[in-house]
Design an enzyme around this catalytic site. Structure first.
Site, PDB file in Angstrom:
ATOM      1  N   CYS A  26      -7.438  -1.793   7.564  1.00 26.96           N
ATOM      2  CA  CYS A  26      -6.230  -2.217   6.877  1.00 26.96           C
ATOM      3  C   CYS A  26      -5.307  -2.943   7.853  1.00 26.96           C
ATOM      4  CB  CYS A  26      -5.496  -1.018   6.262  1.00 26.96           C
ATOM      5  SG  CYS A  26      -4.035  -1.470   5.294  1.00 26.96           S
ATOM      6  N   SER A  40       0.839  -1.198   0.000  1.00 27.30           N
ATOM      7  CA  SER A  40       0.000   0.000   0.000  1.00 27.30           C
ATOM      8  C   SER A  40       0.875   1.249   0.000  1.00 27.30           C
ATOM      9  CB  SER A  40      -0.910   0.017   1.232  1.00 27.30           C
ATOM     10  OG  SER A  40      -1.813  -1.071   1.203  1.00 27.30           O
ATOM     11  N   TRP A  63      -4.307  -8.600   4.679  1.00 25.53           N
ATOM     12  CA  TRP A  63      -3.421  -9.628   4.147  1.00 25.53           C
ATOM     13  C   TRP A  63      -3.142 -10.663   5.225  1.00 25.53           C
ATOM     14  CZ3 TRP A  63      -2.078  -4.460   4.811  1.00 25.53           C
ATOM     15  CH2 TRP A  63      -1.261  -4.178   5.893  1.00 25.53           C
ATOM     16  N   ASP A  69      -8.577  -3.691   3.341  1.00 27.68           N
ATOM     17  CA  ASP A  69      -7.339  -3.976   2.611  1.00 27.68           C
ATOM     18  C   ASP A  69      -6.478  -4.765   3.579  1.00 27.68           C
ATOM     19  OD1 ASP A  69      -5.136  -4.090   1.010  1.00 27.68           O
ATOM     20  OD2 ASP A  69      -4.653  -1.961   1.097  1.00 27.68           O
TER      21      ASP A  69
END
Length: 874
Positions: free
Chosen positions: A826, A616, A873, A871
């Site tokens: 995020c 990002s 992961w 967002d």
């Protein structure tokens, strides 16, 4: 499959319109394509002909409305979106003008790939399945939804097993094995693509369980220990059980697949002719292996040394092929595997040491005492050691994949690898722009040296690149593999003397593989070092197909047997526990099995493409203009749980290696902004270091599916949650908002609440001064930061972002319900994102006086309305 059997198949099942089906795939990184290719490869031996196409070829190679029988394999990417290659196909089917009988003549099945760590698990596959049915299509076989969080193979393997009988049933075709199955009877597994191994090596055909287990050993794949999935990780997928299996597929893996056993013969005189020291004590039901590779690997300095000192070539003298575990192929396509699981000698202590072969220097010591199979270094033992009941079980292993590549070394020719395009010029996945070489401006450490994690900030010069981005966007970095790891692998393959020799890669003229080609990301002329450094993923755990290939390149019978177990159906739990979960690399596997000496062709054929890494952006192009910046944590991976050498994240470790070892600007040392890269005029040393780094270029590109941007309406309030490096994109948000407030002051901007967190305020509080400046200048309405490890905080202080969310419940629900706020999350998908989601469900339920289920539905509606964005992961 041998030639005689192929001719038999071709006579019995001529390729005609009657046995053809359309096989479509939509793939972002190659997983779905690889599975589709496996289905296509196996189809011929099943009496079927697959016409395989990428979904991007819609209206060029196929028209779905004209098809009668189709199989679709499709992945999910981004925030539940289709892969780029499927966008056109999906958009076409979403047209509202299509009638509800548009696909009434179509029968299909679908395999969706996803990761349940993400909220919209398999969203693309599920929504496509729903849309096909809305348009009148019907199932010929129940869809499957495979979860990468617990291992795609848990669903993929049994789903494929059941696919071929279902296709024959629909197409009204007989079973090609001619066992009386007739018009599409469900007959289970194809013997040409699998073989069975009896743990005792006995010439018996078990009429036992239809999964190859004896009655007392029969097990279901849903239990922990059979899938390798712990209860904490078990997921309920689409209401179809813990593994996401449909009822039909569950029958297959629970012993209802009617598959037939194959005889296996064993030469009782077989013995280990490798010079490895192998000592086996059977004084307990618990087992372990202790392996020494010539030294300790406990530290970085020693790891490099000992890894390079490993000498693992085992010279086996010419002998009876039975003794070395060679295979013989029968005319029906199955294989008789000659293995000796019980070498001659004392049954309690067996010393397998051939002093004639002193070339094998690593010890392979097996001690049946300490392998509990749970955690720690015992996992190293579990990788290598064959123990009951698996060691006594009949195994069903995949057939040997067809070889299709040939490598020829050309020592007389030179190869300038610097002139070879990145990954042979193959299009990059998710690329929205051409690849550009961005100059490194700075790489700086943001965390204090005593912090648990090292966080770096990288600034890149993108002037004259044409790259444009918005706050919240991500870029992809194209990185090489670790040079030392590549050197170790080259040495292990016996190619250290040919590492920089020109080689030519071509397709074998006599290959049995359909549509064989050199992979598009592999340069046909290069060097082994260039290939392993830049093209192939040498870190990802090897798939079972590669393990099956390694079996045939392994000389030691016990090591061969163990590799067979790890790639077998019966060894699925061991594969998951000992290889997939600890993320063993191909080099780890080769280190554990020193008599395995595969050719480089095997790695080219079976290792996946080295993928770019997304990061990002943490800046706004309005303020930085010709540069961009991103931050990340260095991933450190210890030599434990079966991993044979210490390593770092592929990309994070590489970027850290580019950093000059100069001054560290820490989070608690004053100015923690990203401008810390500037060098003081009086410091000549740091000026020189800056000059060095300014010659380094990093290949990057912008990505598609940028879904994490600021709302178009600037009046919408924002609730931002980003602990650790998850705060990075929000720095770009706030820089953008600060610029807007300065240059467009007439707009009434929405409130912004930011929730962040770290372990220690003075060690890893990222962007501290910037965030405090944003709050003091009213760009940020409320800054809420939690510190999970700091001592001396007032009792009841929030430790995590979800605690702070609950502490501000009334304000947040008011923003969501009354002002239409947008929530942006995020960071870590495995734990944080789920905890944050639960926190919002809880505060909505509390403030509105509704049930948790009703609050959960409201949060889901926020997601559907794009007012809850992630967002995240793993």
């Amino acid at each position: 499959m041998n030639e005689n059997f192929a001719r038999l198949i071709s006579k019995k099942m001529p390729v005609s319109a009657g046995n053809r089906f359309l096989l479509l795939y939509g793939s972002q990184t190659g997983q779905a394509q690889a599975i589709a290719e496996e289905i296509a490869e196996r189809s011929a031996a099943e009496g079927l002909q697959a016409d395989m196409h990428c979904l991007s070829k819609t209206e060029k190679k196929f028209n779905i409305e004209r098809i009668k029988c189709v199989v679709i394999v499709i992945s999910t990417t981004g925030d539940g979106e289709p892969p780029d290659t499927a966008l056109k196909f999906v958009r076409r089917l979403k047209k509202k003008t299509l009638k509800d009988n548009y696909l009434s003549g179509l029968k299909y099945t679908l395999l969706g790939l996803g990761d349940s760590n993400y909220t919209n698990f398999c969203n693309c596959g599920k929504t496509l399945d729903q849309r096909l049915q809305e348009l009148g299509a019907g199932h010929l076989y129940s869809p499957g939804f495979a979860d990468d969080a617990v291992g795609l193979e848990v669903v993929v393997e049994p789903w494929i097993e059941g696919l071929f009988p279902a296709l024959r049933t629909f197409l009204n075709l007989p079973d090609p094995k001619g066992d009386g199955g007739g018009g599409g009877k469900k007959v289970g597994l194809n013997q040409d693509h699998e073989k069975t191994l009896d743990g005792e090596g006995r010439n018996t055909v078990n009429g036992v369980g239809e999964t190859g287990f004896s009655t007392e050993k029969a097990k279901t794949i849903h239990r922990e220990g059979e899938t390798g999935v712990s209860p904490e990780k078990a997921k309920t997928v689409n209401g179809e059980g813990e593994t996401g299996l449909s009822p039909e597929v569950a029958k297959l893996v629970n012993g209802e697949s009617n598959f037939v056993e194959t005889n296996i013969t064993t030469d009782e005189s077989a013995n280990c002719s490798c010079a490895d020291n192998v000592t086996k004590h059977s004084n307990s039901d618990q087992n372990s292996v202790n392996v020494t590779f010539g030294g300790s690997s406990g530290s970085d300095s020693q790891t490099d040394k000992t890894d390079h000192e490993i000498s693992l070539s085992c010279d086996i003298p010419n002998s009876d092929p039975k003794a070395s575990g060679d295979t013989e192929k029968k005319e029906n396509g199955t294989q008789n595997v000659k293995v000796d699981d019980k070498p001659a000698g004392d049954s309690s202590v067996q010393h397998l040491n051939d002093s004639k072969n002193a070339n094998c220097s690593s010890q392979f010591t097996q001690t049946k005492e300490t392998c509990t199979g749970s955690g720690g270094d015992n996992l190293s033992s579990g990788v290598r050691l064959s123990v009951p009941p698996l060691s006594e079980s009949t195994l069903t292993v995949p057939a040997l994949p067809a070889e299709y590549l040939k490598v020829e070394f050309l020592p007389e020719q030179t190869c300038d690898v610097e002139q070879i395009p990145l990954q042979n010029g193959c299009a990059m996945p998710s690329a929205a722009s051409p690849v550009t070489m961005a100059t490194v401006v700075s790489i700086n450490q943001l965390t204090h040296p005593t912090a648990v994690k090292k966080t770096l900030a990288v600034e890149l010069d993108i002037s004259d690149s044409g790259i444009e981005y918005q706050p919240g966007d991500a870029i992809s970095v194209i990185c090489p593999n670790d040079a030392k790891e590549v050197d170790m692998l080259l040495t292990r393959l016996g190619l250290e003397d040919k590492a920089d020799t020109t080689m030519q890669i071509t397709v074998l003229t006599a290959t049995k593989k359909r549509n064989a080609n050199v992979p598009s990301h592999v340069p046909p002329v290069c060097t082994p070092r260039h290939l392993l450094m830049t093209c192939l993923d040498i870190r990802q755990p090897p798939k079972k197909a590669l393990l099956r290939v390694l079996v045939d390149h392994t000389k030691d019978p016990e090591q061969k047997r163990r590799l067979q177990e790890l790639c077998s159906k019966q060894g699925m739990a061991h594969y998951s526990q000992y290889i997939r979960e600890p993320e063993l690399s191909p080099l780890d596997i080769l280190n554990h099995f020193p008599s395995c000496t595969p050719p480089i062709e095997a790695l080219i054929e079976h290792l996946p493409r080295l993928q770019p890494r997304p990061y990002s952006v943490c800046t706004s192009q309005r303020t930085t203009h010709s540069s961009l910046q991103f931050v990340f944590n260095i991933v450190e991976i210890s030599a434990k749980q079966g991993r044979t050498y210490q390593r770092r994240g592929v990309c994070t470790g590489w970027l850290d290696s580019l950093r000059p070892q100069g001054r560290i600007q820490t989070a608690g040392s004053g100015d923690s902004k990203l401008s810390v890269s500037k060098v003081d005029d009086g410091d000549l040393l740091e000026k020189l270091e800056a000059l060095k780094i300014n010659h380094i270029k990093v290949p990057i590109f912008t990505r598609t599916n940028q879904h994490f941007r600021l709302p178009d309406d600037d009046t919408v309030p924002l609730i931002l949650i980003g602990p650790g490096t998850g705060v990075a994109p929000f720095i770009g948000y706030l820089e953008e908002r600060a610029w807007q407030r300065h240059n467009q002051s007439e707009v009434q901007y929405g409130d912004i609440y930011l929730f962040s967190g770290c372990r220690h305020k003075d060690r890893d509080y990222l962007f501290r001064e910037q965030l405090e400046d944003f709050e003091s200048s009213s760009v940020l309405t409320k800054l809420c930061v939690s510190f999970s490890r700091d001592i001396g905080q007032p009792e009841g202080s929030p430790r995590y972002v979800q605690d702070n969310i609950r502490a501000h419940d009334a304000d947040l629900v008011s923003l969501i319900e009354g002002s239409g706020a947008c929530i942006c999350v995020c960071g870590d998908a495995t734990n944080m994102a789920k905890d944050v989601n639960k926190a919002f469900v809880d505060i909505i339920a509390k403030e509105k006086g509704i049930t948790e289920e009703e609050a959960g539905n409201l949060v889901m509606k926020l997601r559907l309305d794009r007012r809850y964005r992630e967002d995240v992961w793993t």
